[in-house]
Enzyme design. Structure first.
Site, PDB file in Angstrom:
ATOM      1  CG  ASP A  29      22.701  56.472  43.956  1.00 32.17           C
ATOM      2  OD1 ASP A  29      22.563  56.913  42.797  1.00 32.17           O
ATOM      3  OD2 ASP A  29      22.620  57.193  44.980  1.00 32.17           O
ATOM      4  CG  ASP A  62      19.379  58.670  41.372  1.00 33.61           C
ATOM      5  OD1 ASP A  62      18.644  58.169  42.250  1.00 33.61           O
ATOM      6  OD2 ASP A  62      19.546  59.896  41.244  1.00 33.61           O
ATOM      7  CG  ASN A 103      23.033  61.451  40.053  1.00 32.04           C
ATOM      8  OD1 ASN A 103      23.652  62.483  39.837  1.00 32.04           O
ATOM      9  ND2 ASN A 103      21.717  61.370  39.935  1.00 32.04           N
ATOM     10  CG  ASN A 149      15.595  59.972  42.334  1.00 31.53           C
ATOM     11  OD1 ASN A 149      16.263  60.436  43.264  1.00 31.53           O
ATOM     12  ND2 ASN A 149      15.690  60.453  41.107  1.00 31.53           N
ATOM     13  CG  ASP A 166      23.524  65.478  44.882  1.00 32.63           C
ATOM     14  OD1 ASP A 166      24.010  65.008  43.835  1.00 32.63           O
ATOM     15  OD2 ASP A 166      22.381  65.968  44.927  1.00 32.63           O
ATOM     16  CG  HIS A 167      23.697  60.729  43.848  1.00 28.54           C
ATOM     17  ND1 HIS A 167      22.661  59.843  44.023  1.00 28.54           N
ATOM     18  CD2 HIS A 167      23.123  61.910  43.489  1.00 28.54           C
ATOM     19  CE1 HIS A 167      21.507  60.454  43.781  1.00 28.54           C
ATOM     20  NE2 HIS A 167      21.763  61.703  43.450  1.00 28.54           N
ATOM     21  CD  GLU A 194      20.706  64.712  38.321  1.00 29.28           C
ATOM     22  OE1 GLU A 194      20.862  64.346  39.490  1.00 29.28           O
ATOM     23  OE2 GLU A 194      20.347  65.857  38.013  1.00 29.28           O
TER      24      GLU A 194
END
Length: 275
Positions: free
Chosen positions: A233, A162, A20, A164, A266-267, A47
């Site tokens: 992930d 991802d 991501n 989530n 952030d991933h 994303e």
DNA sequence: ATGGTTGGTCGCCAA
């Protein structure tokens, strides 16, 4: 034609990664560096936050990758980055039948070297009780119906991206704090469990049952250096493909603070090797 | 409950 009628033979070895990016344009120098560092045959990204007409096809081509993008303005966006000359990517499709929010670009799929691949960016859901959380569950239900109609878990199959969703409590940095909250509810976890019951295996769990193997850390509060993260992930493979997975890596270093290549996502990138 | 940080886009929304 459903994917399971694809007759392409499985061709190994291949290295497949998922990441991501939180904007492919903001992340581009880091993406190019990561491609050169890991040399994945296929990188599944989420994303991208980019319409296709602004997608950096040319910069990727300069380092030897051909992109298939399913873009959208401002939000979401997914793509498959194929290493030129290293394999066959066929039957690429955007979205999925039955999607209750088809205007959101969250799924791109294809057949790569005989592996049926789904690259997914699952709805975040904001928080339990929010209408977006109910939409997340409805979206997951629709994806589940499509997967089971379209794919055959006795053939080489991979769904990555991802999610989530934390599959279980080992995937959460503070179980008490996150108990019953977004990413950690039984209703979300039932989707992942359902894929296990269908015949898929969590590739990271093939190699380790440890707690704390995170792939995402909040930008806020210095969570990465303290390893306050979540494992959201995932790469889930059919047994016949999972049996060929010989290595699995989370590139946690990539998530570290800014370099000359700019700020990190952030991933972290997640990479699997099949032989 | 709130805050903290990042990105797209330019006032916020989303994560």
């Amino acid at each position: 034609m459903p994917y399971f009628q694809s007759s392409t033979a499985l061709a190994l070895p291949v290295k497949i990664a998922t990441w991501n990016l939180n904007s492919i344009r903001a992340r581009l120098p880091r993406v190019l560096a990561a491609l050169e560092r890991h040399e994945p045959d296929l990188l599944c990204v989420q994303e991208t936050k980019s319409m296709n007409d602004k997608f950096p096809y040319e910069e990727l081509a300069e380092v030897g990758y051909v992109a298939s993008a399913h873009g959208q303005k401002t939000y979401n966006g997914v793509a498959l980055l194929l290493r030129s000359g290293e394999g066959q990517l066929e039957n690429v499709r955007n979205g999925f039948e039955g999607n209750p929010i088809p205007e959101q670009a969250r799924v791109i799929s294809g057949v790569f070297n005989g592996i049926q691949i789904v690259n997914a960016y699952v709805v975040n859901g904001k928080e339990v009780g929010d209408p977006k959380f109910e939409m997340k569950l409805a979206w997951l239900d629709a994806l589940d119906v499509w997967l089971k109609k379209e794919f055959d878990p006795t053939k080489p199959f991979l769904i990555c991206g991802d999610f989530n969703i934390t599959p279980d409590d080992r995937d959460v940095w503070d179980v008490e704090k996150w108990q019953g909250r977004i990413f950690c509810t039984d209703r979300e976890r039932a989707f992942v469990q359902g894929l296990h019951d269908w015949g898929l295996q969590d590739l990271q769990r093939k190699f380790s049952d440890e707690a704390g193997l995170f792939t995402w850390w909040d930008y806020r509060g210095g969570s990465h250096p303290r390893n306050l993260g979540l494992r959201i992930d995932l790469m889930l493979a059919s047994k016949t493909l999972a049996s060929n997975c010989v290595a699995f890596e989370v590139d946690r270093e990539e998530r570290r603070k800014s370099t000359g290549e700019g700020a990190p996502s952030d991933h972290a990138p997640v990479i699997a090797q099949f032989s």
